[in-house]
Scaffold this active site. Sequence first.
Site, PDB file in Angstrom:
ATOM      1  N   HIS A 268      21.315 -37.343 123.685  1.00 25.70           N
ATOM      2  CA  HIS A 268      21.654 -38.293 124.771  1.00 25.70           C
ATOM      3  C   HIS A 268      20.341 -38.764 125.388  1.00 25.70           C
ATOM      4  O   HIS A 268      19.486 -39.304 124.686  1.00 25.70           O
ATOM      5  CB  HIS A 268      22.589 -37.563 125.745  1.00 25.70           C
ATOM      6  CG  HIS A 268      23.252 -38.392 126.783  1.00 25.70           C
ATOM      7  ND1 HIS A 268      23.202 -39.757 126.807  1.00 25.70           N
ATOM      8  CD2 HIS A 268      23.982 -38.042 127.885  1.00 25.70           C
ATOM      9  CE1 HIS A 268      23.888 -40.208 127.856  1.00 25.70           C
ATOM     10  NE2 HIS A 268      24.354 -39.177 128.529  1.00 25.70           N
ATOM     11  N   HIS A 307      24.398 -45.030 117.584  1.00 28.70           N
ATOM     12  CA  HIS A 307      25.104 -44.954 118.859  1.00 28.70           C
ATOM     13  C   HIS A 307      26.583 -44.780 118.577  1.00 28.70           C
ATOM     14  O   HIS A 307      27.094 -45.343 117.615  1.00 28.70           O
ATOM     15  CB  HIS A 307      24.869 -46.244 119.670  1.00 28.70           C
ATOM     16  CG  HIS A 307      25.144 -46.064 121.117  1.00 28.70           C
ATOM     17  ND1 HIS A 307      26.402 -46.203 121.645  1.00 28.70           N
ATOM     18  CD2 HIS A 307      24.330 -45.728 122.141  1.00 28.70           C
ATOM     19  CE1 HIS A 307      26.336 -45.975 122.946  1.00 28.70           C
ATOM     20  NE2 HIS A 307      25.094 -45.673 123.265  1.00 28.70           N
ATOM     21  N   ASP A 363      16.796 -45.863 123.707  1.00 32.84           N
ATOM     22  CA  ASP A 363      15.711 -44.871 123.747  1.00 32.84           C
ATOM     23  C   ASP A 363      14.603 -45.143 122.744  1.00 32.84           C
ATOM     24  O   ASP A 363      13.567 -44.488 122.786  1.00 32.84           O
ATOM     25  CB  ASP A 363      16.289 -43.473 123.484  1.00 32.84           C
ATOM     26  CG  ASP A 363      17.172 -43.015 124.620  1.00 32.84           C
ATOM     27  OD1 ASP A 363      16.786 -43.241 125.771  1.00 32.84           O
ATOM     28  OD2 ASP A 363      18.248 -42.460 124.351  1.00 32.84           O
TER      29      ASP A 363
HETATM   30  N1  CMC Z   1      19.473 -40.888 111.986  1.00 34.75           N
HETATM   31  C1  CMC Z   1      20.024 -40.690 110.766  1.00 34.75           C
HETATM   32  N2  CMC Z   1      21.337 -40.728 110.514  1.00 34.75           N
HETATM   33  C2  CMC Z   1      22.152 -40.965 111.557  1.00 34.75           C
HETATM   34  C3  CMC Z   1      21.647 -41.176 112.851  1.00 34.75           C
HETATM   35  C4  CMC Z   1      20.258 -41.144 113.044  1.00 34.75           C
HETATM   36  N3  CMC Z   1      19.727 -41.347 114.251  1.00 34.75           N
HETATM   37  N4  CMC Z   1      22.686 -41.386 113.697  1.00 34.75           N
HETATM   38  C5  CMC Z   1      23.778 -41.312 112.947  1.00 34.75           C
HETATM   39  N5  CMC Z   1      23.466 -41.061 111.655  1.00 34.75           N
HETATM   40  C6  CMC Z   1      24.396 -40.946 110.523  1.00 34.75           C
HETATM   41  C7  CMC Z   1      25.130 -39.622 110.560  1.00 34.75           C
HETATM   42  O1  CMC Z   1      24.423 -38.621 109.864  1.00 34.75           O
HETATM   43  C8  CMC Z   1      26.434 -40.010 109.909  1.00 34.75           C
HETATM   44  O2  CMC Z   1      26.230 -40.087 108.535  1.00 34.75           O
HETATM   45  P1  CMC Z   1      27.401 -39.602 107.493  1.00 34.75           P
HETATM   46  O3  CMC Z   1      28.526 -40.582 107.728  1.00 34.75           O
HETATM   47  O4  CMC Z   1      26.778 -39.701 106.157  1.00 34.75           O
HETATM   48  O5  CMC Z   1      27.743 -38.193 107.871  1.00 34.75           O
HETATM   49  C9  CMC Z   1      26.688 -41.420 110.401  1.00 34.75           C
HETATM   50  O6  CMC Z   1      25.398 -41.958 110.685  1.00 34.75           O
HETATM   51  C10 CMC Z   1      27.546 -41.496 111.658  1.00 34.75           C
HETATM   52  O7  CMC Z   1      26.898 -40.753 112.678  1.00 34.75           O
HETATM   53  P2  CMC Z   1      27.620 -39.780 113.690  1.00 34.75           P
HETATM   54  O8  CMC Z   1      26.706 -38.600 113.947  1.00 34.75           O
HETATM   55  O9  CMC Z   1      29.000 -39.493 113.230  1.00 34.75           O
HETATM   56  O10 CMC Z   1      27.686 -40.709 114.972  1.00 34.75           O
HETATM   57  P3  CMC Z   1      28.013 -40.240 116.447  1.00 34.75           P
HETATM   58  O11 CMC Z   1      28.666 -41.377 117.103  1.00 34.75           O
HETATM   59  O12 CMC Z   1      28.720 -38.934 116.460  1.00 34.75           O
HETATM   60  O13 CMC Z   1      26.564 -39.963 117.088  1.00 34.75           O
HETATM   61  C11 CMC Z   1      24.465 -40.341 118.120  1.00 34.75           C
HETATM   62  C12 CMC Z   1      25.883 -40.880 117.874  1.00 34.75           C
HETATM   63  C13 CMC Z   1      23.781 -41.220 119.146  1.00 34.75           C
HETATM   64  C14 CMC Z   1      24.561 -38.902 118.712  1.00 34.75           C
HETATM   65  C15 CMC Z   1      23.690 -40.318 116.779  1.00 34.75           C
HETATM   66  O14 CMC Z   1      23.591 -41.632 116.289  1.00 34.75           O
HETATM   67  C16 CMC Z   1      22.314 -39.704 116.932  1.00 34.75           C
HETATM   68  O15 CMC Z   1      22.186 -38.470 116.863  1.00 34.75           O
HETATM   69  N6  CMC Z   1      21.243 -40.530 117.150  1.00 34.75           N
HETATM   70  C17 CMC Z   1      19.905 -40.000 117.381  1.00 34.75           C
HETATM   71  C18 CMC Z   1      19.779 -39.530 118.827  1.00 34.75           C
HETATM   72  C19 CMC Z   1      19.693 -40.696 119.790  1.00 34.75           C
HETATM   73  O16 CMC Z   1      18.937 -41.633 119.582  1.00 34.75           O
HETATM   74  N7  CMC Z   1      20.436 -40.590 120.909  1.00 34.75           N
HETATM   75  C20 CMC Z   1      20.424 -41.605 121.961  1.00 34.75           C
HETATM   76  C21 CMC Z   1      21.727 -42.320 122.057  1.00 34.75           C
HETATM   77  S1  CMC Z   1      21.639 -43.841 123.038  1.00 34.75           S
HETATM   78  C22 CMC Z   1      21.234 -43.401 124.635  1.00 34.75           C
HETATM   79  C23 CMC Z   1      22.162 -42.456 125.275  1.00 34.75           C
HETATM   80  O17 CMC Z   1      23.319 -42.758 125.490  1.00 34.75           O
HETATM   81  O18 CMC Z   1      21.700 -41.365 125.573  1.00 34.75           O
END
Ligand code: CMC
Length: 438
Positions: A268, A307, A363
């Site tokens: 986050h 996201h 971010d």
């Molecule tokens: N790098 C590589 N792969 C990713 C990333 C990433 N940053 N984000 C998502 N994926 C992949 C994930 O592995 C999954 O792949 P698969 O379908 O093969 O398993 C697919 O994309 C869908 O991702 P998810 O984890 O199911 O998506 P989510 O909605 O549960 O998670 C998230 C959202 C923000 C936690 C995630 O994208 C992430 O960990 N990003 C990096 C951390 C980040 O930048 N966070 C800040 C978010 S924006 C500001 C805020 O609100 O805090």
Amino acid sequence: MDNETLTITDNRTKATYTIPIYRGTVRAMDLRQIKTGADDFGLMTYDPAFMNTASCTSAITYLDGDKGILRYRGYPIEQLAEHCTFLEVAWLLLEGELPTRDELENWNCEIMRHTMIHENLKKFMDGFHHDAHPMGVLISTVAALSTFYPDAKNLGDTKCRRKQIVRLISKMPTLAAYAYRHRLGLPYIYPDPDLGYTKNYMNMLWKRTEPKYAANPVLARALEVLFILHADHEQNCSTSAMRAVGSSNADPFATAAAALSALSGPLHGGANEEVLRMLDEIGTKDRIPAFIDQVKEGKRKLMGFGHRVYKNYDPRARIIKQVAEEVFEVTGRNHKIDIALELERIALSDEYFIKRKLYPNVDFYSGIIYQAMGFKPEQFTVLFGIPRTVGWLAQWQEMLRDPERKIARPRQIYTGEDRREFVPLTLRGVHDRELTFA
Ligand code: CMC
């Protein structure tokens, strides 16, 4: 519309049910009537991580993740970032309308009047080790405010509630700046209300021996814009924490400390700190392809990308990219921006990221600006927490006014053992199962 309903046939009983659809949503409680018999609890929904569940109604922030749209109270984020001050946006989020000139003037005065903190809170701050993470310090000192203002428990009194909202918005920059100076061993600087919200924050961070701190106007405006962009983002993890904890009628300081805790996580608000560490680790553009390969192999995450809601370019990231160039005119170029731009270019043309609709989020670029302005990475999430406090409080207030509000209490699907008889210690012998808690 008469046909705004959903008809469900339960194949277990062949019974059919018609339930209303409201704004593209069905009420989970309407499913409870679907039972196999009198003893059946009724149908529930299962939605870990709230992937497809609205937990409240809200009139504060509108977000269309597919189109990359973000609006506060109906106003596009781009327009607010261009024309408003942060406190103007804070008023908008809390009140629902942009302030008039008089309202804004009074609001500025009111907020700046409450920026001081109790001297004992400074002693509390001194108790932290010199290298304590500023988010830990902020979480703890915000929670401690609850002991200084016991009247905050009086949630039913709207005037008293408003006072706590003003107190918290006012004191956040002071607490954050003191946490910063504590780490550096510098004396705390008292707030200077003449300077306004953002410039006063810069004053409390960076004033040395000069009689009056003069903030660089370009950097002050950049911080103001970053604060506006971070002020609210509907039902994200920390806002959901704010609403869930607040639903127990905990006071707003204890509740905001919970929201700050949620924000501190690297998935986050803590992501901005991680982005900088990642860019440092990559170091040079030629190492980007190898890093991307690791991400695609699932060994790493590309921090600042992806996201839960945006499946398009995060509009905040677009604005931040522009602000970065303005900041660099003053500070000199932070060369991490070039690595970040190249990382973005490579990622956005790669099938892995295209298929998953992964774009830069807020971010990805914010930390590069913060670093150019002189902040250390461990400060970045604090810079997210100060403005987001406004969004949390607006959402908390909306939650308290909601006639449908109840204490947050999700259901579970129990998957553990069925009833079994207690085994005395002497009869337990040895077992060969793997310990899960060790
Ligand atoms: N790098 C590589 N792969 C990713 C990333 C990433 N940053 N984000 C998502 N994926 C992949 C994930 O592995 C999954 O792949 P698969 O379908 O093969 O398993 C697919 O994309 C869908 O991702 P998810 O984890 O199911 O998506 P989510 O909605 O549960 O998670 C998230 C959202 C923000 C936690 C995630 O994208 C992430 O960990 N990003 C990096 C951390 C980040 O930048 N966070 C800040 C978010 S924006 C500001 C805020 O609100 O805090």
